[in-house]
Design a protein around this motif. Structure first.
Motif, PDB file in Angstrom:
ATOM      1  N   GLN A 122       6.390  52.414  50.459  1.00 44.91           N
ATOM      2  CA  GLN A 122       5.614  53.382  51.230  1.00 44.91           C
ATOM      3  C   GLN A 122       4.259  53.651  50.581  1.00 44.91           C
ATOM      4  N   VAL A 123       4.246  53.715  49.260  1.00 41.79           N
ATOM      5  CA  VAL A 123       2.981  53.958  48.571  1.00 41.79           C
ATOM      6  C   VAL A 123       2.022  52.794  48.784  1.00 41.79           C
ATOM      7  N   LEU A 124       2.537  51.560  48.657  1.00 43.48           N
ATOM      8  CA  LEU A 124       1.668  50.384  48.763  1.00 43.48           C
ATOM      9  C   LEU A 124       1.208  50.116  50.185  1.00 43.48           C
ATOM     10  N   HIS A 125       2.043  50.439  51.176  1.00 45.04           N
ATOM     11  CA  HIS A 125       1.743  50.021  52.546  1.00 45.04           C
ATOM     12  C   HIS A 125       1.436  51.162  53.505  1.00 45.04           C
ATOM     13  N   ILE A 126       1.541  52.405  53.055  1.00 41.99           N
ATOM     14  CA  ILE A 126       1.210  53.535  53.929  1.00 41.99           C
ATOM     15  C   ILE A 126       0.236  54.489  53.241  1.00 41.99           C
ATOM     16  N   LEU A 127       0.666  55.044  52.119  1.00 45.61           N
ATOM     17  CA  LEU A 127      -0.123  56.094  51.474  1.00 45.61           C
ATOM     18  C   LEU A 127      -1.483  55.591  51.015  1.00 45.61           C
ATOM     19  N   VAL A 128      -1.497  54.527  50.245  1.00 44.58           N
ATOM     20  CA  VAL A 128      -2.758  54.042  49.678  1.00 44.58           C
ATOM     21  C   VAL A 128      -3.699  53.491  50.752  1.00 44.58           C
ATOM     22  N   PRO A 129      -3.251  52.626  51.689  1.00 39.73           N
ATOM     23  CA  PRO A 129      -4.185  52.173  52.731  1.00 39.73           C
ATOM     24  C   PRO A 129      -4.704  53.308  53.604  1.00 39.73           C
ATOM     25  N   ALA A 130      -3.848  54.276  53.950  1.00 39.61           N
ATOM     26  CA  ALA A 130      -4.300  55.394  54.771  1.00 39.61           C
ATOM     27  C   ALA A 130      -5.337  56.233  54.027  1.00 39.61           C
ATOM     28  N   ALA A 131      -5.113  56.462  52.739  1.00 38.92           N
ATOM     29  CA  ALA A 131      -6.081  57.229  51.959  1.00 38.92           C
ATOM     30  C   ALA A 131      -7.407  56.484  51.832  1.00 38.92           C
ATOM     31  N   ALA A 132      -7.354  55.169  51.649  1.00 39.01           N
ATOM     32  CA  ALA A 132      -8.588  54.384  51.565  1.00 39.01           C
ATOM     33  C   ALA A 132      -9.346  54.419  52.884  1.00 39.01           C
ATOM     34  N   LEU A 133      -8.623  54.390  53.999  1.00 40.39           N
ATOM     35  CA  LEU A 133      -9.278  54.475  55.304  1.00 40.39           C
ATOM     36  C   LEU A 133      -9.928  55.839  55.500  1.00 40.39           C
ATOM     37  N   LEU A 134      -9.269  56.900  55.079  1.00 42.32           N
ATOM     38  CA  LEU A 134      -9.849  58.240  55.184  1.00 42.32           C
ATOM     39  C   LEU A 134     -11.092  58.366  54.305  1.00 42.32           C
ATOM     40  N   ASP A 135     -11.049  57.789  53.128  1.00 42.45           N
ATOM     41  CA  ASP A 135     -12.229  57.825  52.259  1.00 42.45           C
ATOM     42  C   ASP A 135     -13.416  57.134  52.918  1.00 42.45           C
ATOM     43  N   TRP A 136     -13.135  56.018  53.568  1.00 46.05           N
ATOM     44  CA  TRP A 136     -14.212  55.286  54.240  1.00 46.05           C
ATOM     45  C   TRP A 136     -14.759  56.073  55.434  1.00 46.05           C
ATOM     46  N   LEU A 137     -13.886  56.699  56.202  1.00 45.91           N
ATOM     47  CA  LEU A 137     -14.315  57.414  57.401  1.00 45.91           C
ATOM     48  C   LEU A 137     -14.983  58.746  57.089  1.00 45.91           C
TER      49      LEU A 137
END
Length: 252
Positions: free
Chosen positions: A147-162
């Motif tokens: 979950q950390v590798l495939h949900i939490l971290v990608p979602a957080a990176a997307l929020l940082d970008w947006l």
């Protein structure tokens, strides 16, 4: 005594017009001084810590050589390094990392997340980065790491970008270069499998790249389709980057 006025005045050269100024983009840092962004630095530091924690947890659960061979793990390591460097630059009011680097890290993180949820999350047998043959139970170590590798971290990176990254920094010319790493990973995956025992459980890390089950023709076709999907995602990110509003006032 004044000089005599000549009867014929020679033609004078034409006065040149004002010089034409060519448009030249000026970096924002030359006009507006960079400012410290402590909230952005803290958020990116948390992303880096979460990414490193997810990778460390996987390394504790499985063989390090196998774990570090996964695309998602390598993408998460890259994202952790990029976020850590970006956090330091935001804290010290320095210029951000090149958009080609940050865009690549975001693309690979989103790719690993989408591949997991669309192709691997409901596969039979269940996908696992370790030698487990049963689905990981919820809230246990293996399930948490996934979950950390495939949900939490990608979602957080997307929020940082947006929410924390200025818009219009990605460019279409960068998308072709972003495909070099997935192509190199394909070559690495096939070469790695050639040096492992044919009956080894970890010979092929992803079922769609299993040459034993599908043959080289179907495996390369799967890789081609996946590469086209990654390129499409990269183009979508660039397009979205140029139509979304800039979420920060200072381009630092």
């Amino acid at each position: 005594m004044t000089a005599p006025i000549p009867r014929e005045i020679p033609d004078l050269p034409a006065v040149p017009g004002p010089p034409v100024l060519l448009p030249a983009p000026v970096p924002a840092t030359a006009v507006v001084a960079p400012v410290r962004r402590p909230l952005a630095a803290l958020f990116r530091l948390l992303i880096a810590v979460a990414a490193a924690g997810g990778v460390a947890l996987e390394l504790l659960l499985g063989a390090p050589a196998r774990i570090l061979s996964y695309f998602s793990v390598q993408a998460t390591v890259l994202l952790a390094v990029v976020m850590l460097l970006s956090a330091g630059r935001a804290w010290r009011a320095r210029r951000p990392l090149p958009s080609a680097v940050t865009g690549a890290a975001l693309l690979y993180a989103l790719t690993s997340a989408l591949v997991y949820h669309l192709l691997l999350g409901h596969a039979t047998p269940p996908f696992s980065m370790t030698d487990a043959t049963t689905p990981p139970e919820r809230w246990h170590a293996q399930w948490t790491a996934l979950q950390v590798l495939h949900i939490l971290v990608p979602a957080a990176a997307l929020l940082d970008w947006l929410l924390l990254t200025p818009a219009a920094r990605l460019h279409l010319r960068q998308t072709a270069a972003w495909l070099l790493y997935p192509l190199a990973y394909l070559v690495f995956s096939l070469i790695r499998a050639a040096f492992l025992p044919p009956d080894g459980p970890a010979r092929y890390l992803y079922p769609f790249l299993d040459v034993t089950a599908h043959g080289y023709r179907s495996t390369l076709a799967n890789a081609l389709l996946l590469g086209l999907a990654i390129y499409t995602l990269a183009v979508l990110l660039v397009a979205l980057d140029h139509i979304r509003p800039t979420p920060v006032r200072h381009r630092c």
